[in-house]
Motif scaffolding. Structure first.
Motif, PDB file in Angstrom:
ATOM      1  N   HIS A 109       2.125 -16.647  -0.006  1.00 32.23           N
ATOM      2  CA  HIS A 109       2.050 -15.190  -0.151  1.00 32.23           C
ATOM      3  C   HIS A 109       0.708 -14.819  -0.775  1.00 32.23           C
ATOM      4  CE1 HIS A 109       6.158 -14.291   1.026  1.00 32.23           C
ATOM      5  NE2 HIS A 109       6.501 -15.406   0.391  1.00 32.23           N
ATOM      6  N   HIS A 110       0.072 -13.843  -0.169  1.00 31.61           N
ATOM      7  CA  HIS A 110      -1.214 -13.353  -0.653  1.00 31.61           C
ATOM      8  C   HIS A 110      -1.446 -11.955  -0.099  1.00 31.61           C
ATOM      9  CE1 HIS A 110      -2.189 -14.780   3.368  1.00 31.61           C
ATOM     10  NE2 HIS A 110      -3.296 -14.044   3.326  1.00 31.61           N
ATOM     11  N   PHE A 111      -2.468 -11.300  -0.575  1.00 30.92           N
ATOM     12  CA  PHE A 111      -2.878 -10.004  -0.043  1.00 30.92           C
ATOM     13  C   PHE A 111      -4.383  -9.867  -0.243  1.00 30.92           C
ATOM     14  CE2 PHE A 111      -1.724  -9.180  -4.448  1.00 30.92           C
ATOM     15  CZ  PHE A 111      -2.735  -8.352  -4.912  1.00 30.92           C
ATOM     16  N   HIS A 112      -4.951  -8.854   0.370  1.00 35.03           N
ATOM     17  CA  HIS A 112      -6.383  -8.558   0.232  1.00 35.03           C
ATOM     18  C   HIS A 112      -6.504  -7.207  -0.459  1.00 35.03           C
ATOM     19  CE1 HIS A 112      -6.699 -11.881   2.965  1.00 35.03           C
ATOM     20  NE2 HIS A 112      -5.991 -11.225   3.870  1.00 35.03           N
ATOM     21  N   ALA A 113      -7.225  -7.165  -1.565  1.00 33.74           N
ATOM     22  CA  ALA A 113      -7.382  -5.925  -2.323  1.00 33.74           C
ATOM     23  C   ALA A 113      -8.675  -5.199  -1.970  1.00 33.74           C
ATOM     24  CB  ALA A 113      -7.354  -6.219  -3.827  1.00 33.74           C
ATOM     25  N   THR A 114      -9.585  -5.890  -1.277  1.00 32.99           N
ATOM     26  CA  THR A 114     -10.906  -5.316  -1.030  1.00 32.99           C
ATOM     27  C   THR A 114     -11.171  -4.993   0.437  1.00 32.99           C
ATOM     28  OG1 THR A 114     -11.826  -7.548  -0.885  1.00 32.99           O
ATOM     29  CG2 THR A 114     -11.914  -6.459  -3.046  1.00 32.99           C
ATOM     30  N   ALA A 115     -10.155  -5.140   1.280  1.00 31.47           N
ATOM     31  CA  ALA A 115     -10.350  -4.852   2.707  1.00 31.47           C
ATOM     32  C   ALA A 115      -9.004  -4.655   3.406  1.00 31.47           C
ATOM     33  CB  ALA A 115     -11.105  -5.998   3.389  1.00 31.47           C
TER      34      ALA A 115
ATOM     35  N   ASN B 260       0.861  -1.176   0.000  1.00 33.75           N
ATOM     36  CA  ASN B 260       0.000   0.000   0.000  1.00 33.75           C
ATOM     37  C   ASN B 260       0.895   1.223   0.000  1.00 33.75           C
ATOM     38  OD1 ASN B 260      -1.877   2.150   0.881  1.00 33.75           O
ATOM     39  ND2 ASN B 260      -3.306   0.443   1.041  1.00 33.75           N
ATOM     40  N   ARG B 261       0.783   2.025  -1.024  1.00 34.45           N
ATOM     41  CA  ARG B 261       1.670   3.177  -1.204  1.00 34.45           C
ATOM     42  C   ARG B 261       1.321   4.346  -0.302  1.00 34.45           C
ATOM     43  NH1 ARG B 261       0.377   1.755  -7.059  1.00 34.45           N
ATOM     44  NH2 ARG B 261       2.034   0.285  -7.508  1.00 34.45           N
ATOM     45  N   LYS B 262       0.129   4.287   0.319  1.00 36.34           N
ATOM     46  CA  LYS B 262      -0.342   5.418   1.126  1.00 36.34           C
ATOM     47  C   LYS B 262      -0.329   5.148   2.631  1.00 36.34           C
ATOM     48  CE  LYS B 262      -4.276   7.084  -0.237  1.00 36.34           C
ATOM     49  NZ  LYS B 262      -5.624   7.257  -0.795  1.00 36.34           N
ATOM     50  N   LEU B 263      -0.488   3.888   3.020  1.00 37.27           N
ATOM     51  CA  LEU B 263      -0.714   3.577   4.431  1.00 37.27           C
ATOM     52  C   LEU B 263       0.332   2.603   4.966  1.00 37.27           C
ATOM     53  CD1 LEU B 263      -4.559   2.997   4.143  1.00 37.27           C
ATOM     54  CD2 LEU B 263      -3.376   5.103   4.816  1.00 37.27           C
TER      55      LEU B 263
ATOM     56  N   GLU C 277      -8.289  -2.082 -10.493  1.00 39.42           N
ATOM     57  CA  GLU C 277      -8.345  -2.723  -9.178  1.00 39.42           C
ATOM     58  C   GLU C 277      -7.416  -2.021  -8.193  1.00 39.42           C
ATOM     59  OE1 GLU C 277      -9.354  -7.394 -10.170  1.00 39.42           O
ATOM     60  OE2 GLU C 277      -7.309  -6.654 -10.541  1.00 39.42           O
ATOM     61  N   LEU C 278      -6.254  -1.618  -8.665  1.00 37.84           N
ATOM     62  CA  LEU C 278      -5.311  -0.905  -7.802  1.00 37.84           C
ATOM     63  C   LEU C 278      -5.902   0.430  -7.356  1.00 37.84           C
ATOM     64  CD1 LEU C 278      -2.523  -0.780  -6.467  1.00 37.84           C
ATOM     65  CD2 LEU C 278      -1.661   0.253  -8.582  1.00 37.84           C
ATOM     66  N   ASP C 279      -6.516   1.174  -8.259  1.00 39.74           N
ATOM     67  CA  ASP C 279      -7.153   2.446  -7.898  1.00 39.74           C
ATOM     68  C   ASP C 279      -8.249   2.224  -6.858  1.00 39.74           C
ATOM     69  OD1 ASP C 279      -5.511   3.852  -9.615  1.00 39.74           O
ATOM     70  OD2 ASP C 279      -7.028   4.012 -11.211  1.00 39.74           O
ATOM     71  N   ALA C 280      -9.064   1.173  -7.049  1.00 37.18           N
ATOM     72  CA  ALA C 280     -10.140   0.871  -6.097  1.00 37.18           C
ATOM     73  C   ALA C 280      -9.561   0.504  -4.736  1.00 37.18           C
ATOM     74  CB  ALA C 280     -11.017  -0.257  -6.633  1.00 37.18           C
ATOM     75  N   MET C 281      -8.470  -0.266  -4.735  1.00 40.03           N
ATOM     76  CA  MET C 281      -7.839  -0.661  -3.476  1.00 40.03           C
ATOM     77  C   MET C 281      -7.326   0.562  -2.722  1.00 40.03           C
ATOM     78  SD  MET C 281      -4.369  -2.815  -2.809  1.00 40.03           S
ATOM     79  CE  MET C 281      -3.382  -1.320  -2.924  1.00 40.03           C
ATOM     80  N   LEU C 282      -6.652   1.459  -3.428  1.00 43.52           N
ATOM     81  CA  LEU C 282      -6.082   2.633  -2.776  1.00 43.52           C
ATOM     82  C   LEU C 282      -7.150   3.611  -2.289  1.00 43.52           C
ATOM     83  CD1 LEU C 282      -3.005   3.223  -5.108  1.00 43.52           C
ATOM     84  CD2 LEU C 282      -2.991   2.344  -2.755  1.00 43.52           C
ATOM     85  N   ALA C 283      -8.357   3.493  -2.809  1.00 40.84           N
ATOM     86  CA  ALA C 283      -9.454   4.376  -2.406  1.00 40.84           C
ATOM     87  C   ALA C 283     -10.342   3.775  -1.317  1.00 40.84           C
ATOM     88  CB  ALA C 283     -10.304   4.722  -3.631  1.00 40.84           C
ATOM     89  N   LEU C 284     -10.002   2.583  -0.840  1.00 48.81           N
ATOM     90  CA  LEU C 284     -10.838   1.930   0.181  1.00 48.81           C
ATOM     91  C   LEU C 284     -10.998   2.797   1.429  1.00 48.81           C
ATOM     92  CD1 LEU C 284      -9.756  -1.808   0.378  1.00 48.81           C
ATOM     93  CD2 LEU C 284     -12.041  -0.935  -0.097  1.00 48.81           C
ATOM     94  N   PRO C 285     -12.209   2.944   1.913  1.00 48.02           N
ATOM     95  CA  PRO C 285     -12.401   3.670   3.172  1.00 48.02           C
ATOM     96  C   PRO C 285     -12.106   2.753   4.365  1.00 48.02           C
ATOM     97  CG  PRO C 285     -14.503   2.933   2.335  1.00 48.02           C
ATOM     98  CD  PRO C 285     -13.466   2.544   1.304  1.00 48.02           C
TER      99      PRO C 285
END
Length: 181
Positions: free
Chosen positions: A74-80, A30-33, A151-159
């Motif tokens: 290795h895995h990650f969550h893109a929606t939460a 995550n480039r922001k958090l 998908e990356l844009d949506a992930m970075l915009a998650l509230p």
């Protein structure tokens, strides 16, 4: 800050470290958090840590959704976004994808993973277990491949909730995450 010694909650005893991760191969991170590790989020000898983490996460609008281990791939969550409360034993977890940072977690610790953060169980003591919480309204997925640009844009915009999953109105979510948005 919420303190409830009956359940092992004592925010004054919790220490945390926060660090950023760069994208790595197919893992966006995550480039922001930042990732946050809470040391002694709960007192290890305070009783039923799983139930205590579930109460704490629910109180701070990060309701628990399951109890188990961490996947050994290795895995990650893109929606939460995800918070993991260690309820038993200890483990080494690779954070950031293949070749990432190895962190050691013990019973009572918690690990806050912003969406996109790669993670994988590297080694563990017998009976290692975590409780996982996610912001209300977010449903986790399991990703093992690169995201599309959309998908990356949506992930970075998650509230996420305006509360820290451990310290409520205080802590690293308030200190690091809210200013980044």
């Amino acid at each position: 800050m919420f303190n409830d010694s009956k359940h092992g909650f004592d925010a004054a005893q919790t220490e945390y470290e926060a660090f950023m991760l760069e994208p790595h191969d197919w893992v966006p991170n995550n480039r922001k958090l930042p990732v946050v590790i809470y040391r002694r989020a709960l007192a290890p000898a305070s009783g039923d840590l799983a139930a205590a983490f579930e109460i704490l996460f629910e109180r701070n609008t990060w309701p628990a959704q399951w109890r188990d281990g961490i996947f050994d791939f290795h895995h990650f969550h893109a929606t939460a976004h995800e918070v993991l409360g260690v309820t038993a034993a200890s483990a080494e977890v690779i954070v950031g994808g293949p070749g990432g940072r190895v962190v050691t977690l013990h019973a009572g610790d918690a690990l806050l993973l912003p969406a996109g953060t790669g993670h994988c169980l590297q080694s563990f003591e017998r009976h290692f277990q975590v409780v996982a919480g996610y912001p209300a309204g977010q449903q986790w997925d399991i990703r093992r491949e690169a995201l599309t640009p959309q998908e990356l844009d949506a992930m970075l915009a998650l509230p996420f909730p305006p509360l820290d999953p451990i310290d409520g109105k205080h802590g690293p979510v308030i200190e690091y995450w809210l200013p980044a948005l």
